[in-house]
Design a protein around this motif. Structure first.
Motif, PDB file in Angstrom:
ATOM      1  N   GLU A 155      10.546   9.482 -16.842  1.00 57.52           N
ATOM      2  CA  GLU A 155       9.312   9.382 -16.696  1.00 57.52           C
ATOM      3  C   GLU A 155       9.754   9.396 -14.657  1.00 57.52           C
ATOM      4  OE1 GLU A 155       8.197   5.464 -18.329  1.00 57.52           O
ATOM      5  OE2 GLU A 155       6.083   5.432 -15.860  1.00 57.52           O
ATOM      6  N   PHE A 177       9.262  13.418 -14.117  1.00 58.38           N
ATOM      7  CA  PHE A 177       7.317  13.891 -14.206  1.00 58.38           C
ATOM      8  C   PHE A 177       6.502  12.883 -13.199  1.00 58.38           C
ATOM      9  CE2 PHE A 177       9.809  14.989 -18.881  1.00 58.38           C
ATOM     10  CZ  PHE A 177       9.008  16.667 -18.712  1.00 58.38           C
ATOM     11  N   MET A 178       6.620  12.512 -12.882  1.00 61.56           N
ATOM     12  CA  MET A 178       5.508  11.251 -12.250  1.00 61.56           C
ATOM     13  C   MET A 178       6.065  11.335 -10.304  1.00 61.56           C
ATOM     14  SD  MET A 178       4.013  10.851 -14.700  1.00 61.56           S
ATOM     15  CE  MET A 178       2.495   9.481 -14.111  1.00 61.56           C
ATOM     16  N   THR A 179       7.139  11.502  -9.945  1.00 61.72           N
ATOM     17  CA  THR A 179       7.122  10.908  -9.006  1.00 61.72           C
ATOM     18  C   THR A 179       6.537  12.337  -8.013  1.00 61.72           C
ATOM     19  OG1 THR A 179       8.425  11.073  -6.819  1.00 61.72           O
ATOM     20  CG2 THR A 179       9.690  13.058  -8.901  1.00 61.72           C
ATOM     21  N   GLN A 193       4.657  21.767 -18.301  1.00 58.93           N
ATOM     22  CA  GLN A 193       6.138  20.796 -18.382  1.00 58.93           C
ATOM     23  C   GLN A 193       6.603  21.313 -17.707  1.00 58.93           C
ATOM     24  OE1 GLN A 193       4.894  18.254 -16.000  1.00 58.93           O
ATOM     25  NE2 GLN A 193       3.507  17.394 -17.104  1.00 58.93           N
ATOM     26  N   LEU A 200       9.260  21.062 -15.017  1.00 53.14           N
ATOM     27  CA  LEU A 200       9.863  20.210 -14.842  1.00 53.14           C
ATOM     28  C   LEU A 200      11.217  19.200 -16.143  1.00 53.14           C
ATOM     29  CD1 LEU A 200       7.912  17.654 -13.154  1.00 53.14           C
ATOM     30  CD2 LEU A 200       9.554  18.509 -11.512  1.00 53.14           C
ATOM     31  N   MET A 211       1.977   4.298 -13.977  1.00 52.25           N
ATOM     32  CA  MET A 211       1.494   5.748 -13.676  1.00 52.25           C
ATOM     33  C   MET A 211       1.110   5.961 -12.197  1.00 52.25           C
ATOM     34  SD  MET A 211       1.994   6.816 -17.213  1.00 52.25           S
ATOM     35  CE  MET A 211       0.721   8.114 -17.508  1.00 52.25           C
ATOM     36  N   SER A 212       0.810   7.167 -12.386  1.00 47.20           N
ATOM     37  CA  SER A 212       0.148   7.749 -11.158  1.00 47.20           C
ATOM     38  C   SER A 212      -1.259   7.665 -11.420  1.00 47.20           C
ATOM     39  CB  SER A 212       0.230   9.167 -10.860  1.00 47.20           C
ATOM     40  OG  SER A 212      -0.406   9.637 -10.122  1.00 47.20           O
ATOM     41  N   LYS A 262      -3.338   9.831  -9.983  1.00 49.41           N
ATOM     42  CA  LYS A 262      -4.121  11.177  -9.689  1.00 49.41           C
ATOM     43  C   LYS A 262      -4.258  11.782 -10.382  1.00 49.41           C
ATOM     44  CE  LYS A 262      -0.626  11.152  -6.079  1.00 49.41           C
ATOM     45  NZ  LYS A 262       1.000  11.707  -5.224  1.00 49.41           N
ATOM     46  N   ALA A 318      -1.099  14.893 -11.687  1.00 51.05           N
ATOM     47  CA  ALA A 318       0.426  14.156 -11.292  1.00 51.05           C
ATOM     48  C   ALA A 318       1.927  14.909 -10.745  1.00 51.05           C
ATOM     49  CB  ALA A 318       0.681  13.004 -12.341  1.00 51.05           C
ATOM     50  N   ALA A 319       1.710  16.241 -11.752  1.00 55.26           N
ATOM     51  CA  ALA A 319       3.079  16.796 -11.336  1.00 55.26           C
ATOM     52  C   ALA A 319       2.944  18.412 -11.155  1.00 55.26           C
ATOM     53  CB  ALA A 319       3.776  17.042 -12.385  1.00 55.26           C
ATOM     54  N   GLN A 347       2.753  22.866 -10.690  1.00 55.18           N
ATOM     55  CA  GLN A 347       3.505  23.102 -10.424  1.00 55.18           C
ATOM     56  C   GLN A 347       3.698  23.694  -8.706  1.00 55.18           C
ATOM     57  OE1 GLN A 347       5.574  25.893 -13.529  1.00 55.18           O
ATOM     58  NE2 GLN A 347       6.204  26.208 -11.307  1.00 55.18           N
ATOM     59  N   TYR A 399       5.337  26.512  -5.920  1.00 58.79           N
ATOM     60  CA  TYR A 399       6.089  27.645  -5.781  1.00 58.79           C
ATOM     61  C   TYR A 399       6.316  27.869  -4.580  1.00 58.79           C
ATOM     62  CZ  TYR A 399       1.903  28.855  -9.525  1.00 58.79           C
ATOM     63  OH  TYR A 399       1.603  29.017 -10.652  1.00 58.79           O
ATOM     64  N   ASP A 400       7.245  29.114  -4.253  1.00 54.89           N
ATOM     65  CA  ASP A 400       7.464  29.456  -2.885  1.00 54.89           C
ATOM     66  C   ASP A 400       6.229  29.738  -1.889  1.00 54.89           C
ATOM     67  OD1 ASP A 400      10.276  29.004  -4.072  1.00 54.89           O
ATOM     68  OD2 ASP A 400      10.559  30.583  -4.389  1.00 54.89           O
ATOM     69  N   PRO A 433       1.426  15.780  -0.694  1.00 57.13           N
ATOM     70  CA  PRO A 433       1.927  16.945   0.637  1.00 57.13           C
ATOM     71  C   PRO A 433       2.524  17.887   0.227  1.00 57.13           C
ATOM     72  CG  PRO A 433       3.633  15.377  -0.443  1.00 57.13           C
ATOM     73  CD  PRO A 433       2.118  14.596  -1.698  1.00 57.13           C
ATOM     74  N   ASN A 461      -0.308  27.080  -5.035  1.00 61.07           N
ATOM     75  CA  ASN A 461      -1.485  28.619  -5.510  1.00 61.07           C
ATOM     76  C   ASN A 461      -2.284  28.597  -5.950  1.00 61.07           C
ATOM     77  OD1 ASN A 461      -0.498  31.255  -5.716  1.00 61.07           O
ATOM     78  ND2 ASN A 461      -0.626  31.155  -7.704  1.00 61.07           N
ATOM     79  N   GLN A 492      -4.507  32.406  -2.837  1.00 57.60           N
ATOM     80  CA  GLN A 492      -3.809  33.433  -2.820  1.00 57.60           C
ATOM     81  C   GLN A 492      -4.203  34.367  -1.650  1.00 57.60           C
ATOM     82  OE1 GLN A 492      -2.897  35.188  -6.126  1.00 57.60           O
ATOM     83  NE2 GLN A 492      -3.005  33.021  -7.623  1.00 57.60           N
ATOM     84  N   ARG A 522     -12.545  24.456   7.834  1.00 55.08           N
ATOM     85  CA  ARG A 522     -10.945  25.240   8.161  1.00 55.08           C
ATOM     86  C   ARG A 522     -12.210  26.302   9.220  1.00 55.08           C
ATOM     87  NH1 ARG A 522      -7.156  24.861  11.903  1.00 55.08           N
ATOM     88  NH2 ARG A 522      -5.618  26.932  11.424  1.00 55.08           N
ATOM     89  N   ASN A 566     -10.582  16.539   7.810  1.00 50.23           N
ATOM     90  CA  ASN A 566      -9.383  16.354   8.821  1.00 50.23           C
ATOM     91  C   ASN A 566      -8.606  16.488   8.290  1.00 50.23           C
ATOM     92  OD1 ASN A 566     -11.577  16.656  10.546  1.00 50.23           O
ATOM     93  ND2 ASN A 566     -11.732  14.711  11.110  1.00 50.23           N
TER      94      ASN A 566
END
Lengths: 1000, 157
Positions: free
Chosen positions: A299, A302-304, A371, A374, B1-2, B4, B7-8, B10, B12-13, B52, B59, B62, B99, B149
């Motif tokens: 968890e 997945f969440m952090t 997901q 991850l 639970m977040s 957001k 929450a997670a 993807q 990218y480089d 952050p 992505n 682009q 911006r 800002n």
């Protein structure tokens, strides 16, 4: 004074602020050491104080005794005396008033060789029984813990004799401790204790008093003399908790609860502790809680959004699965019914893996694969735990990935699948004996990594391509998976991508790093496949960007020792043929120079410069001469790069090698600096001659017979040659020879024969300045006289030479690739530039106020040249005097002058902004804003510097200081945002943002 | 639970630099037009309001989705929200607009749009982002401008 009086004085003076008592104790200790008196004698003298009814007298007496014991060296003690003293001191520990002093005494005794098992036992038991440690101040507690630590580490027999009671005693002693210094000792005692005795009986007590600190937080003070960092404490506590299975087993459940903590730091600490203690948890307990703990960690993954939590969570998963695997092995070894155990444990293990595999199956078959990344990381972490787990995981996950890859056309999904597969391949390169698991999927794996044509415009395509290339690299790294032919094809595929000019920049960077990694393992393949392709492309390409890329790649390969000579030879070979574009030739020459430099820098082997003389310097010179003879000479810039390479080699060689080298080459190319050559191509070879001669060691003799005559010939060339390169080379050689002449009168004579001061209309100003450079570097006074005469005479008597003189000041102080520099063993005395500054600048400051407008401009330009080479601390010293001149210089129209002035003003803004406050809005800012407007005088450098300074001003001054100029500045910046040069616009963006966000 | 929205996401480089230095960069006689790379450099490091991470790492922006015409002074930036129901899309668009407003010459007409088919309220968000009055009103909201800002602090670093 008698001994009795001394002891009395020590006892009654011990708490006085002056150090008299300490001095007395020192005297007593030295008299015991020297054999003039004995320890026993002084103990007897102290007896009445030690047994006094008055507690303060007892305490002081004990303190004096402890102090004497502390001061004495180990030779002053006898076995019996240690034993008697320990008995005496420990027997009195029940007297709380004297405990701090008694512990000091015991501590002093505990370091002695006569302090044995019996004494240690007596000490421990008395401390545990009679001292309520936590009722004392930090220092006393610290001494008590230090004594116990010493006993634990040095007296294992004592520990065995006391056994469980020692554990209980320690637990009681620690209970309630709060000071980090003491806790640090306690946490270090526990692993040592666990190593020496069984703590099972009182493990719970011990666990309770240490686990209550977990997770430990403590803010280190900046002036902490003990330098205990929060991390030290954290690691020490963790090591204590995981030191024994009796402790870790109890830690499991509380740790599981703490995984759910909200603070990222706590999470990381808990996860690290779980990972470190994974193999020490009670296996049954761990198995019972395994699903729960894995679920919680998953968890978190997945969440952090915190990278650290993610990394440590994955580490914890790896450790947990590794511990399950090692458990099985040990159980099987001890089992009588091996088959039954195997079956049941295999099932248990499979069940635990299924927790991850089932979820991974769901995620990897979900429609949006949201997901996937991850999940890939989790699967990778579990697979990494051991070879056995890898095989199970790979057999389960790989077919899902293949199936999805075959069916799914989405570029994003395909890339995600390849990345997940790459993770497993990466693990397989790290583990032993797992490659066989991959063999059965050979064809399906290769199908995934087959390269498709890609569009460069598309970021998604590029990342998909990169993932594939990474996979190919991993497959090549795998043992016994690809055939030699397949490996060859793999490296060829990577090479094609590296060489192809259409490859996306980001893909190119990655593929280069992949091949570089392969180069360490397969250097021959790189030599036979990759390098020839790069050289082929270098010869044929017409694009400068492509040449840049190829030479960058070759440079990276060239830093590998085993590839260097192959690359360097091929590059020189390329230069021997004509037909290469001039730009390509320059890139190649620069690459030869850079590789030569890095090889000499990184290679300390003897003889490397000698071998480079034969393999690099000689062929380069042969090439240069041959091409000049064939009327297809090198461009000047390429020649300079090659000359630098030769300069590196010559200056790194021994004097004997240098002598042999010039004996061979001087007859061939020496006349390029002694005779005026009719053609440019022959005259330009003088650059090579200069590079060689200027790089010689001062002890190397240039065998030219009459040195003065030879120098005069060169000086003639410096004055008369129509070729600028030849004139320049001649000046460099003259300066170098003068500078390296160790005899000062000879040096002066040589300098005078070339150029006497003051300059006349016939004087060659450039040569004059080179001579000043040679002498100023040795801090020769004549240099300053010459420079002053240049300053005063040129502008008044020979105005046409003033531009040359201004440039000359730059030449005197600037660095040069080989002439009069440290790298080529030139004589450059410490702070010679500062000395030059302090000799010349006062003359300018003095003459400036009364000078004509024209002279003022000349002075300011000279100043700007000098400023470029003087450290800012020196400038700042005189800045108040210089500031009016700087402001004046900003009003002039010379771009170089303006640019240098702006750089100096930038230093003033940073270092002493107050100096500008008065003139800020009236003069400084308006002058800067004017300098932002594109014009001949406001070059790109001027505009960039002006904008940078305006940004710096916003940093250094208050809103109130800036407010009056705000409107004016924003208006000018809005206009500058449309500058026709990108470099300026980039600075304007930063500056404008700064000013727009200024707040009161 | 977040709490957001995504929450997670993807990650990218990212590229180290978008543009290599060119020999004409220091030649004052050569005009460097404002191009897509320059615009991309301005917006790639804007922070996502939720994570952050930068818009480039997610992505969301682009290089290929930026269209610039220096001669006619127009810029069109299309961005891709990480998920189709992302409620931060308007805020991200606003950050990009602010911006560019703070960076580009005043002659430019700036259009910010969601890449076609990547958000369920695409039309509505596009309308909001390109309505001058609504943007001006949004920028007068002190709380909102603080958030903007904050997101832009990494972009101008």
């Amino acid at each position: 004074m008698s001994d009795a009086r001394l002891v009395e004085a020590a006892v009654f003076g011990i708490e006085q602020p002056n150090n008299k008592a300490i001095e007395i104790v020192d005297d007593i200790a030295s008299s015991i050491e020297s054999g003039k008196s004995t320890l026993l004698h002084h103990v007897q003298l102290l007896q009445s104080y030690l047994t006094s009814d008055a507690s303060d007298v007892r305490s002081k007496g004990t303190q004096v005794l402890s102090l004497i014991l502390t001061k004495l060296s180990k030779d002053a003690f006898q076995k019996n005396s240690v034993s008697v003293l320990v008995t005496f001191l420990t027997s009195r520990l029940s007297d709380p008033i004297c405990v701090p002093q008694l512990l000091d005494g015991i501590h002093a005794l505990s370091r002695l060789p006569f302090y044995g098992t019996e004494e240690a036992k007596q000490t421990s038991l008395s401390i545990f029984k009679d001292v309520h440690v936590q009722s004392f101040q930090q220092r006393t507690r610290n001494v008590a813990f230090q004594i116990i630590e010493k006993i634990v580490k040095d007296h294992p027999k004592t520990l065995k004799q006391i056994g469980d009671d020692f554990v209980l005693g320690l637990a009681q002693m620690v209970d309630g401790e709060k000071d980090p210094r003491n806790l640090m000792i306690v946490f270090q005692i526990i692993p040592a204790l666990v190593e020496r005795i069984n703590i099972q009986k009182y493990a719970e007590d011990l666990f309770e008093v240490i686990f209550c600190y977990f997770p430990i937080t403590f803010r280190q003070k900046s002036d902490d003399p003990f330098e205990i960092s929060p991390d030290d404490l954290k690691v020490a506590l963790r090591n204590a908790i995981i030191s024994s299975p009796y402790l870790t087993t109890q830690a499991l459940k509380p740790l599981i609860e703490k995984i759910e903590a909200t603070s990222a730091n706590v999470k990381v600490d808990v996860l690290d502790t779980v990972a470190s203690g994974a193999d020490k948890f009670d296996q049954k307990e761990l198995l019972a809680n395994f699903e729960n703990i894995v679920d919680l960690i998953r968890e978190d993954i997945f969440m952090t959004s915190d990278e650290r939590v993610l990394e440590h969570a994955l580490g914890a998963l790896t450790a947990l699965y590794a511990s399950i695997s090692s458990y099985k092995d040990s159980q099987v070894m001890n089992s009588d019914a091996m088959d039954v155990e195997m079956t049941s444990e295999a099932t248990i293990k499979q069940n635990k893996l299924d927790i991850i595999l089932d979820e991974a199956n769901v995620q990897l078959t979900s429609e949006d694969l949201s997901q996937c990344d991850l999940t890939g990381k989790i699967v990778e972490a579990v697979a990494r735990s051991c070879a056995e787990n890898f095989v199970v995981v790979f057999n389960e996950i790989a077919p899902i990935l293949f199936k999805r890859f075959e069916k799914d056309e989405s570029l994003v999904h395909r890339r995600q699948i390849i990345v997940a597969l790459n993770r497993l391949l990466k693990v397989s390169t790290e583990l032993k004996n797992v490659q066989s698991a991959l063999v059965s999927f050979h064809d399906r794996i290769l199908a995934v990594y087959r390269i498709e044509s890609s569009s460069n415009e598309d970021h998604e395509h590029a990342t998909l391509h990169t993932s594939r290339l990474r996979g190919i690299q991993l497959l090549i790294l795998l043992d016994n998976f690809l055939t030699d032919n397949e490996k060859h094809l793999g490296i060829k595929t990577l090479t094609e991508c590296l060489v192809n000019s259409d490859t996306d920049d980001s893909v190119h960077q990655k593929v280069l790093s992949y091949i570089l990694e392969l180069a360490d393992i397969f250097p021959n393949n790189i030599c036979t496949i990759t390098l020839p392709e790069l050289f082929k492309a270098l010869k044929s390409t017409q694009s400068t960007k492509h040449v840049d890329r190829i030479t960058h790649s070759l440079k990276e390969f060239g830093t590998k020792k085993y590839l260097f000579s192959n690359i360097e030879m091929s590059l020189i070979d390329i230069l021997s043929t004509t037909g290469l574009r001039a730009t390509s030739e320059l890139y190649v020459a620069r690459l030869i120079q850079e590789l030569t430099h890095s090889t000499l820098e990184n290679n300390t082997e003897n003889g490397i410069s000698g071998s480079l003389m034969d393999s690099v310097a000689t062929p380069i010179l042969q090439n240069v001469i041959r091409r000049a003879e064939n009327q297809c000479p090198f461009e000047l810039e390429s020649l300079k790069e090659l000359a630098r390479a030769i300069s590196f080699i010559v200056s790194a060689s021994s004097t004997q090698a240098q002598s042999e080298f010039i004996q061979h080459w001087l007859p061939l190319i020496g006349n390029t600096v002694t005779e005026i050559k009719p053609k440019d191509e022959t005259a330009n070879i003088s650059i090579m001659t200069s590079a060689i001669l200027c790089s010689l060691d001062p002890k190397t003799i240039i065998s030219v017979g009459d040195m003065a005559g030879w120098i005069k010939h060169i000086a003639e060339v410096a004055r008369q040659s129509p070729h600028s390169a030849q004139r320049q080379s001649a000046c460099e050689i003259i300066a170098s020879v003068i500078n390296k002449t160790s005899n000062s009168s000879l040096r002066l004579e040589l300098a005078n024969s070339i150029s006497g001061a003051p300059p006349t209309p016939d004087t060659n100003i450039t040569l004059f300045c080179w001579v000043i450079r040679a002498l100023a570097a040795c801090k020769d006074k004549i240099a300053y006289d010459m420079a002053r005469s240049l300053l005063t005479s040129t502008i008044s008597q020979i105005p046409k030479a003033s531009a040359e003189a201004i440039a000359g000041y730059n030449l005197i102080l600037a660095s040069h690739p080989w002439a009069v520099t440290r790298n080529t063993k030139g004589v450059l005395k410490l702070l010679y530039q500062q000395r030059f500054y302090s000799e010349i600048v006062p003359t300018i400051l003095q003459g400036f106020p009364s000078a004509s407008k024209e002279t003022k401009t000349y002075y300011l330009m000279v100043l700007s040249r000098i400023f470029q080479h003087v450290p800012k601390t020196i400038l700042m010293h005189d800045i108040e005097k210089l500031l009016p001149l700087l402001i004046e210089a900003l009003r002039l129209t010379d771009p170089d002058l303006k640019s240098t002035t702006l750089e100096t003003i930038s230093m003033v803004i940073s270092e002493v902004p107050n100096l500008l406050r008065l003139d800020l809005t009236s003069t400084i800012i308006p002058l800067h804003l004017e300098s932002m407007i594109p014009s001949a005088e406001n070059s790109i450098a001027v505009r960039c510097s002006a904008v940078k300074n305006v940004r710096l001003i916003a940093d250094k001054f208050t809103y109130q200081d800036l407010q009056p100029a705000m409107y004016q500045v924003l208006k000018a910046l809005a206009k500058a945002a449309d500058d026709h040069k990108r470099l300026v616009r980039q600075e304007v963006v930063k500056c404008r943002t700064k000013w727009l966000l200024l707040e009161d | 639970m977040s709490g957001k929205i995504n929450a997670a996401p993807q990650v990218y480089d990212v590229q180290q630099t978008v543009r290599r230095e060119s020999p004409t960069d220091h030649d004052d006689s050569v005009h460097d037009p404002i191009d897509a790379d320059e615009i991309y450099e301005l917006i790639r490091n804007i922070n996502d309001p939720e994570h952050p991470l930068t818009l480039e790492q997610l992505n969301v922006t682009q290089r290929a989705h930026i269209h610039v015409d220096d001669a006619n002074s127009t810029v069109l930036v299309e961005f891709t929200p990480t998920i189709p129901h992302c409620s931060m899309a308007t805020l991200i668009g606003l950050c990009i607009r602010v911006r560019l407003l703070r960076s580009l010459p005043e002659r430019f007409k700036i259009d910010i749009k969601i890449a076609e088919g990547t958000h369920q309220s695409e039309e509505e968000v596009n309308k909001q982002l390109n309505d001058k009055e609504r943007v001006a009103a949004a920028l007068e909201n002190i709380h909102l401008i603080e958030v903007v800002n904050q997101c832009l602090s990494t972009a101008s670093a």
